[in-house]
Design a protein around this motif. Structure first.
Motif, PDB file in Angstrom:
ATOM      1  N   GLU A   1       4.077  -3.200   3.691  1.00  0.00           N
ATOM      2  CA  GLU A   1       3.131  -2.369   2.939  1.00  0.00           C
ATOM      3  C   GLU A   1       3.872  -1.487   1.940  1.00  0.00           C
ATOM      4  N   ARG A   2       5.000  -0.904   2.402  1.00  0.00           N
ATOM      5  CA  ARG A   2       5.802  -0.081   1.496  1.00  0.00           C
ATOM      6  C   ARG A   2       6.348  -0.926   0.343  1.00  0.00           C
ATOM      7  N   GLN A   3       6.791  -2.090   0.657  1.00  0.00           N
ATOM      8  CA  GLN A   3       7.278  -2.984  -0.389  1.00  0.00           C
ATOM      9  C   GLN A   3       6.160  -3.385  -1.344  1.00  0.00           C
ATOM     10  N   ALA A   4       4.943  -3.566  -0.788  1.00  0.00           N
ATOM     11  CA  ALA A   4       3.803  -3.916  -1.641  1.00  0.00           C
ATOM     12  C   ALA A   4       3.473  -2.776  -2.603  1.00  0.00           C
ATOM     13  N   ASN A   5       3.523  -1.523  -2.087  1.00  0.00           N
ATOM     14  CA  ASN A   5       3.276  -0.366  -2.962  1.00  0.00           C
ATOM     15  C   ASN A   5       4.341  -0.273  -4.049  1.00  0.00           C
ATOM     16  N   GLN A   6       5.580  -0.511  -3.648  1.00  0.00           N
ATOM     17  CA  GLN A   6       6.652  -0.496  -4.642  1.00  0.00           C
ATOM     18  C   GLN A   6       6.455  -1.591  -5.681  1.00  0.00           C
TER      19      GLN A   6
ATOM     20  N   LEU B   1       5.587 -14.356  16.609  1.00  0.00           N
ATOM     21  CA  LEU B   1       5.451 -14.173  15.164  1.00  0.00           C
ATOM     22  C   LEU B   1       4.520 -13.008  14.842  1.00  0.00           C
ATOM     23  N   LEU B   2       3.425 -12.893  15.608  1.00  0.00           N
ATOM     24  CA  LEU B   2       2.506 -11.772  15.389  1.00  0.00           C
ATOM     25  C   LEU B   2       3.190 -10.440  15.655  1.00  0.00           C
ATOM     26  N   PHE B   3       4.011 -10.412  16.709  1.00  0.00           N
ATOM     27  CA  PHE B   3       4.749  -9.182  17.023  1.00  0.00           C
ATOM     28  C   PHE B   3       5.705  -8.832  15.884  1.00  0.00           C
ATOM     29  N   GLU B   4       6.403  -9.839  15.387  1.00  0.00           N
ATOM     30  CA  GLU B   4       7.330  -9.599  14.276  1.00  0.00           C
ATOM     31  C   GLU B   4       6.578  -9.165  13.023  1.00  0.00           C
ATOM     32  N   ILE B   5       5.387  -9.776  12.800  1.00  0.00           N
ATOM     33  CA  ILE B   5       4.597  -9.422  11.612  1.00  0.00           C
ATOM     34  C   ILE B   5       4.111  -7.981  11.706  1.00  0.00           C
ATOM     35  N   GLU B   6       3.592  -7.601  12.898  1.00  0.00           N
ATOM     36  CA  GLU B   6       3.141  -6.220  13.081  1.00  0.00           C
ATOM     37  C   GLU B   6       4.308  -5.243  12.951  1.00  0.00           C
ATOM     38  N   LYS B   7       5.471  -5.662  13.434  1.00  0.00           N
ATOM     39  CA  LYS B   7       6.642  -4.805  13.360  1.00  0.00           C
ATOM     40  C   LYS B   7       7.049  -4.570  11.906  1.00  0.00           C
ATOM     41  N   ASN B   8       6.920  -5.600  11.116  1.00  0.00           N
ATOM     42  CA  ASN B   8       7.345  -5.502   9.711  1.00  0.00           C
ATOM     43  C   ASN B   8       6.194  -5.159   8.769  1.00  0.00           C
ATOM     44  N   LEU B   9       5.007  -4.864   9.330  1.00  0.00           N
ATOM     45  CA  LEU B   9       3.839  -4.633   8.481  1.00  0.00           C
ATOM     46  C   LEU B   9       4.019  -3.389   7.603  1.00  0.00           C
TER      47      LEU B   9
END
Length: 305
Positions: free
Chosen positions: A206-211, A194-202
């Protein structure tokens, strides 16, 4: 700890409730073949949590319920209660008497009770863990188990000695602990994935958060603009409303003046109608008088002739 009472109802050949009291001096249950002695042992093993139907000499667990005869209908549940005397506190509980109950319905539902309170099978197993009493322990020995011990089938002798020495409970706890450790390792591996997937999608997050942040800013700006536009439109509508109200007031004043003029004209008409009625009455009276004079004239003319 002493077994004091066994209650059986609807289990295999016991259609009615049967109570077997194990008082002092009782060392065994005897009877002819087919009377249900083995079913008594099966009921004790079953109430202690036995889950394998073949150990209970049945093809499926539903067969432990009384299936009926030509003279009796089958029952809908099997119930067995086992009572122990706990005056020496060998069972880790504050009760002097401990009663465990198991019920099984034809629908497949099963429930366990400890002194009348619903509980889990694990609670009963943990309660009797240090006492040597369990569905698979050698406190309940069938005939075939004697052959297994004599032939040392699947290390039966070692299991018997370990249970007698009190080692089996530690092996059970060790097995449970190892299983928990294995489950914990699996959970840790899952966490790492899960951590690997989270880091992969971080970065994507972040881009989605800025949007999303920009979206909320634009949304607030749009909201403020919409409010300002709505205020302006409301002011225009208010001015238009005031103008219409003024026009309505003027028209109301005209209507009141016209109503007053109409009332005056109607009063004049009523007065003219009244005068007309008077003139009509006067005319009628004179016409009557005229008719009388004409009648007299005609009479005179007739008399003259």
């Amino acid at each position: 700890m002493q077994l004091t009472k066994l209650e059986i109802k609807g289990f295999k050949s016991f259609a009615d409730r049967v109570v077997i009291n194990f008082d002092e001096g009782i060392t065994g249950i005897v009877g002819p073949n087919g009377c249900g002695k083995s079913n008594v042992v099966d009921s004790i093993r079953w109430v202690l949590g036995e889950q394998k139907s073949r150990v209970l000499r049945s093809d499926k667990m539903e067969n432990v319920i009384f299936n009926g005869t030509k003279a009796r209908k089958p029952t809908q549940l099997a119930e067995v209660s086992l009572t122990f005397n706990n005056t020496k506190n060998l069972i880790p509980t504050e009760y002097a008497q401990v009663t465990i109950t198991r019920r099984y319905y034809r629908s497949g539902e099963s429930e366990y009770l400890l002194n009348g309170v619903t509980c889990r099978l694990k609670d009963i197993t943990n309660l009797f863990l240090d006492t040597g009493i369990a569905s698979n322990s050698y406190s309940i020995i069938e005939l075939k188990m004697v052959d297994d011990i004599l032939n040392d089938k699947d290390n039966s002798r070692r299991a018997l000695f370990e249970e007698a020495a009190g080692i089996s409970k530690f092996k059970i706890r060790k097995k449970e602990t190892l299983k928990k450790l294995s489950d914990t390792d699996a959970d840790l591996e899952r966490v790492e994935d899960l951590l690997f997937e989270i880091e992969k999608n971080l970065k994507s997050l972040e881009r989605q958060a800025n949007q999303a942040k920009k979206y909320y800013e634009l949304k607030d700006e749009y909201k403020n603009s919409s409010i300002a536009l709505a205020k302006k439109a409301m002011n225009n509508q208010q001015e238009h409303f005031d103008t219409i109200q003024q026009q309505i007031q003027e028209e109301n004043d005209k209507r009141i003046a016209l109503n007053s003029l109409v009332n005056e004209k109607e009063a004049a008409i009523e007065k003219a109608k009244s005068d007309l009625i008077k003139h009509e009455k006067l005319l009628s009276s004179r016409q009557k008088t005229l008719n009388e004079h004409v009648s007299q004239i005609r009479q005179y003319e007739s008399d003259k002739k």
